[in-house]
Design a protein around this motif. Structure first.
Motif, mmCIF file in Angstrom:
data_model
loop_
_atom_site.group_PDB
_atom_site.id
_atom_site.type_symbol
_atom_site.label_atom_id
_atom_site.label_comp_id
_atom_site.label_asym_id
_atom_site.label_seq_id
_atom_site.Cartn_x
_atom_site.Cartn_y
_atom_site.Cartn_z
ATOM 1 N N GLY A 21 -3.400 -23.401 -6.200
ATOM 2 C CA GLY A 21 -2.279 -22.848 -5.450
ATOM 3 C C GLY A 21 -2.580 -21.409 -5.081
ATOM 4 N N VAL A 22 -2.159 -21.014 -3.894
ATOM 5 C CA VAL A 22 -2.324 -19.627 -3.468
ATOM 6 C C VAL A 22 -0.943 -19.000 -3.418
ATOM 7 N N PHE A 23 -0.789 -17.884 -4.109
ATOM 8 C CA PHE A 23 0.511 -17.223 -4.221
ATOM 9 C C PHE A 23 0.405 -15.789 -3.721
ATOM 10 N N SER A 24 1.384 -15.356 -2.963
ATOM 11 C CA SER A 24 1.354 -13.982 -2.458
ATOM 12 C C SER A 24 1.631 -13.009 -3.595
ATOM 13 N N LEU A 25 0.997 -11.859 -3.522
ATOM 14 C CA LEU A 25 1.188 -10.802 -4.517
ATOM 15 C C LEU A 25 2.134 -9.731 -4.008
ATOM 16 N N GLN A 26 2.461 -9.775 -2.731
ATOM 17 C CA GLN A 26 3.269 -8.723 -2.103
ATOM 18 C C GLN A 26 3.804 -9.261 -0.780
ATOM 19 N N GLY A 27 4.634 -8.485 -0.125
ATOM 20 C CA GLY A 27 5.074 -8.846 1.214
ATOM 21 C C GLY A 27 3.880 -8.803 2.163
ATOM 22 N N ILE A 28 3.795 -9.779 3.054
ATOM 23 C CA ILE A 28 2.660 -9.857 3.978
ATOM 24 C C ILE A 28 3.203 -9.901 5.399
ATOM 25 N N ARG A 29 2.707 -8.991 6.221
ATOM 26 C CA ARG A 29 3.171 -8.921 7.605
ATOM 27 C C ARG A 29 2.559 -10.027 8.442
ATOM 28 N N VAL A 30 3.277 -10.423 9.481
ATOM 29 C CA VAL A 30 2.746 -11.414 10.423
ATOM 30 C C VAL A 30 1.437 -10.884 11.001
ATOM 31 N N GLY A 31 0.422 -11.708 10.980
ATOM 32 C CA GLY A 31 -0.869 -11.329 11.540
ATOM 33 C C GLY A 31 -1.818 -10.681 10.553
ATOM 34 N N GLU A 32 -1.299 -10.296 9.371
ATOM 35 C CA GLU A 32 -2.155 -9.686 8.356
ATOM 36 C C GLU A 32 -3.050 -10.760 7.736
ATOM 37 N N PRO A 33 -4.349 -10.492 7.576
ATOM 38 C CA PRO A 33 -5.228 -11.496 6.969
ATOM 39 C C PRO A 33 -4.790 -11.826 5.548
ATOM 40 N N LEU A 34 -4.847 -13.107 5.214
ATOM 41 C CA LEU A 34 -4.540 -13.527 3.847
ATOM 42 C C LEU A 34 -5.826 -13.459 3.034
ATOM 43 N N THR A 35 -5.745 -12.817 1.869
ATOM 44 C CA THR A 35 -6.948 -12.599 1.067
ATOM 45 C C THR A 35 -6.675 -12.882 -0.410
ATOM 46 N N TYR A 36 -7.734 -13.300 -1.071
ATOM 47 C CA TYR A 36 -7.717 -13.308 -2.536
ATOM 48 C C TYR A 36 -9.097 -12.861 -2.994
ATOM 49 N N ASN A 37 -9.232 -12.571 -4.268
ATOM 50 C CA ASN A 37 -10.511 -12.110 -4.801
ATOM 51 C C ASN A 37 -11.375 -13.321 -5.119
ATOM 52 N N TYR A 38 -12.428 -13.526 -4.338
ATOM 53 C CA TYR A 38 -13.298 -14.697 -4.548
ATOM 54 C C TYR A 38 -13.976 -14.648 -5.912
ATOM 55 N N ARG A 39 -14.228 -13.436 -6.414
ATOM 56 C CA ARG A 39 -14.961 -13.215 -7.656
ATOM 57 C C ARG A 39 -16.432 -13.585 -7.527
ATOM 58 N N TYR A 40 -16.752 -14.457 -6.614
ATOM 59 C CA TYR A 40 -18.151 -14.785 -6.352
ATOM 60 C C TYR A 40 -18.332 -15.014 -4.863
ATOM 61 N N MET A 41 -19.355 -14.410 -4.308
ATOM 62 C CA MET A 41 -19.729 -14.753 -2.934
ATOM 63 C C MET A 41 -21.237 -14.824 -2.866
ATOM 64 N N ARG A 42 -21.737 -15.857 -2.266
ATOM 65 C CA ARG A 42 -23.167 -16.100 -2.176
ATOM 66 C C ARG A 42 -23.913 -14.931 -1.550
ATOM 67 N N ASP A 43 -23.304 -14.339 -0.502
ATOM 68 C CA ASP A 43 -24.080 -13.428 0.323
ATOM 69 C C ASP A 43 -23.868 -11.959 -0.007
#
Ligand SMILES: C[S@@+](CC[C@H](N)C(=O)[O-])C[C@H]1O[C@@H](n2cnc3c(N)ncnc32)[C@H](O)[C@@H]1O
Length: 93
Positions: free
Chosen positions: A54-76
């Motif tokens: 599940g993805v849960f918001s941590l704060q208010g998010i404006r329309v058009g703002e990118p949705l992000t979470y901490n991947y903790r790992y990225m290949r590149d």
């Protein structure tokens, strides 16, 4: 995929035995970007013996703002994944 040098990576490691590959198919969660200061968080739940994310918001998010979470790992990019302070502002959206 490594051989094709794909720039956009759609893998999500749930645990050591379970990786979701949304390269060719997936829901809108495949478009969440990484941030060291994310506006969402990913939660791993066990529901009736099945793994659910599940993805849960941590704060208010404006329309058009990118949705992000901490991947903790990225290949590149190890620095991006670890959120090393020096790189944090450079790489975060
Ligand atoms: C799961 S996809 C996220 C959606 C992707 N941005 C897209 O447009 O389809 C993960 C890929 O997005 C890019 N990405 C995600 N977060 C990023 C960030 N903070 N900075 C730069 N690229 C990022 C990387 O190419 C990564 O492999």
């Amino acid at each position: 995929m490594k051989q094709r040098r794909d720039q956009i990576f759609y893998m999500c490691k749930v645990n050591n035995n379970f990786i979701i590959d949304a390269t060719f198919r997936g829901n809108d969660c495949r478009f969440f970007n990484h941030s060291c200061r994310p506006n969402c968080r990913l939660e791993n739940w066990q529901v009736n013996g099945k793994t659910r994310l599940g993805v849960f918001s941590l704060q208010g998010i404006r329309v058009g703002e990118p949705l992000t979470y901490n991947y903790r790992y990225m290949r590149d990019s190890i620095s991006l994944a670890l959120c090393i302070p020096f790189f944090r502002d450079v790489h975060s959206h």
